[in-house]
Scaffold this motif. Structure first.
Motif, PDB file in Angstrom:
ATOM      1  N   ARG A  71       0.653  -1.140   0.109  1.00 12.01           N
ATOM      2  CA  ARG A  71      -0.055  -0.018  -0.119  1.00 12.01           C
ATOM      3  C   ARG A  71       0.853   1.133   0.009  1.00 12.01           C
ATOM      4  O   ARG A  71       1.934   1.178   0.485  1.00 12.01           O
ATOM      5  N   HIS A  72       0.176   2.154  -0.488  1.00 13.44           N
ATOM      6  CA  HIS A  72       1.010   3.647  -0.735  1.00 13.44           C
ATOM      7  C   HIS A  72      -0.050   4.632  -0.155  1.00 13.44           C
ATOM      8  O   HIS A  72      -0.944   4.772  -0.849  1.00 13.44           O
ATOM      9  N   ALA A  73       0.113   5.317   0.777  1.00  9.91           N
ATOM     10  CA  ALA A  73      -0.665   6.230   1.362  1.00  9.91           C
ATOM     11  C   ALA A  73       0.096   7.631   1.760  1.00  9.91           C
ATOM     12  O   ALA A  73       1.256   7.789   2.139  1.00  9.91           O
ATOM     13  N   ARG A  82      -4.896  17.659  -1.861  1.00  9.01           N
ATOM     14  CA  ARG A  82      -5.167  16.531  -2.341  1.00  9.01           C
ATOM     15  C   ARG A  82      -5.461  16.424  -4.040  1.00  9.01           C
ATOM     16  O   ARG A  82      -4.856  15.633  -4.484  1.00  9.01           O
ATOM     17  N   THR A  96      -3.089   7.006 -10.129  1.00  5.37           N
ATOM     18  CA  THR A  96      -3.475   7.653  -8.765  1.00  5.37           C
ATOM     19  C   THR A  96      -4.460   6.743  -8.075  1.00  5.37           C
ATOM     20  O   THR A  96      -4.511   6.855  -6.797  1.00  5.37           O
ATOM     21  N   ALA A  97      -5.093   6.097  -8.755  1.00  8.17           N
ATOM     22  CA  ALA A  97      -5.996   5.013  -7.979  1.00  8.17           C
ATOM     23  C   ALA A  97      -5.433   4.135  -6.894  1.00  8.17           C
ATOM     24  O   ALA A  97      -6.022   3.542  -5.898  1.00  8.17           O
ATOM     25  N   THR A  99      -2.930   4.871  -5.086  1.00  6.18           N
ATOM     26  CA  THR A  99      -2.448   5.617  -3.961  1.00  6.18           C
ATOM     27  C   THR A  99      -3.626   6.066  -3.041  1.00  6.18           C
ATOM     28  O   THR A  99      -4.696   6.791  -3.468  1.00  6.18           O
ATOM     29  N   GLU A 100      -3.498   5.898  -1.624  1.00  5.80           N
ATOM     30  CA  GLU A 100      -4.621   6.372  -0.764  1.00  5.80           C
ATOM     31  C   GLU A 100      -4.292   7.706  -0.055  1.00  5.80           C
ATOM     32  O   GLU A 100      -3.119   7.840   0.236  1.00  5.80           O
ATOM     33  N   VAL A 101      -5.265   8.682  -0.212  1.00  7.67           N
ATOM     34  CA  VAL A 101      -4.880   9.909   0.165  1.00  7.67           C
ATOM     35  C   VAL A 101      -5.791  10.302   1.252  1.00  7.67           C
ATOM     36  O   VAL A 101      -7.048  10.189   1.015  1.00  7.67           O
ATOM     37  N   PHE A 102      -5.009  10.607   2.585  1.00  3.86           N
ATOM     38  CA  PHE A 102      -5.966  11.019   3.558  1.00  3.86           C
ATOM     39  C   PHE A 102      -5.917  12.360   4.050  1.00  3.86           C
ATOM     40  O   PHE A 102      -4.723  13.111   3.889  1.00  3.86           O
ATOM     41  N   SER A 112      -5.549   6.042  11.583  1.00  4.25           N
ATOM     42  CA  SER A 112      -6.077   5.256  10.511  1.00  4.25           C
ATOM     43  C   SER A 112      -4.979   4.546   9.578  1.00  4.25           C
ATOM     44  O   SER A 112      -5.392   3.955   8.777  1.00  4.25           O
ATOM     45  N   LEU A 113      -3.693   5.071   9.677  1.00  4.61           N
ATOM     46  CA  LEU A 113      -2.643   4.614   9.344  1.00  4.61           C
ATOM     47  C   LEU A 113      -1.635   3.626   9.961  1.00  4.61           C
ATOM     48  O   LEU A 113      -0.492   3.482   9.745  1.00  4.61           O
TER      49      LEU A 113
END
Length: 227
Positions: A71-73, A82, A96-97, A99-102, A112-113
């Motif tokens: 995973r890449h966040a 963002r 980009t899909a 990569t999770e962006v918080f 959450s990470l």
């Protein structure tokens, strides 16, 4: 987390990052960080980014996660950051899909990470020490590698790893190293939960194994592995 080095995976990530970052005019930080994350088989990569910051390292981390199947966040402070972050990744040819962006302040999203095993924080952030401390508190129980880029900036003056690697005494700083790459890379290997105390210069505990340093004669890179 046992740092078992995979030269093949590291090389693939390095080469792919070079290709993806050819549109940027920066130092080799992105390529090196990507190779490290991939070579150490990071399964959960977390970074902090804000609007206006350089994107090359983020590209490298995304490439590394693709090679490790992890995973890449990324943590960003607001929606504007963002949008800019995802657009910059897309411009570099990154899907980009993946990569999770918080969005939110570190205190709001770091929990959450939990479980990250490779973390990158930019020392140019005025709040980098706070972000780093929060990130370390949520690291993988098996240990992690934490990287501070731009470590020669004035914000990092007086920084010491032992000021953030604390977890009720159950964490330990296994090893740290400063590399004069870009504006400085300060890296640390944080041990597993319950992995022992302060590290220091004492020998390995019973059953703990020992650390061996190897310097690649062709590239000059230093690798540390546990036997």
């Amino acid at each position: 987390m046992k740092l078992v080095w995979s030269p093949e995976t590291a090389s693939k990530a390095y080469i792919d990052t070079v290709k993806s970052c050819k549109i940027f005019r920066e130092s080799g930080v992105a390529e090196l960080v990507s190779a490290m994350a991939a070579g150490w088989n990071a399964k959960f990569i977390v970074e902090a980014w804000s609007q206006g910051g350089p994107i090359a390292t983020s590209v490298g981390l995304a490439v590394a996660s693709r090679h490790t199947g992890g995973r890449h966040a990324c943590v960003v402070p607001d929606e504007r950051s963002r949008t800019e972050y995802l657009r910059a990744l897309g411009d570099a040819g990154i899907a980009t899909a993946a990569t999770e962006v918080f969005v939110g302040e570190p205190e709001e999203v770091m929990e959450s990470l939990a479980g990250a095993d490779f973390v990158v924080v930019d020392c140019k952030r005025k709040d980098f020490a706070r972000v780093l401390r929060l990130a370390v508190a949520e690291l993988s129980q098996k240990g992690a590698v934490v990287v501070c880029k731009n470590a020669s900036s004035k914000n990092a003056a007086g920084f010491r790893w032992r000021s953030v690697v604390v977890d009720g005494g159950s964490r330990r700083l296994v090893r740290s190293v400063f590399l004069p790459v870009g504006n400085g890379l300060d890296m640390a290997h944080v041990g597993a939960i319950g992995g022992g105390g302060g590290g220091g210069s004492s020998g390995p505990a019973k059953g703990e194994g020992r650390w061996i340093k190897h310097v690649d004669q062709r590239s000059g890179e230093e690798h540390v592995i546990r036997k």
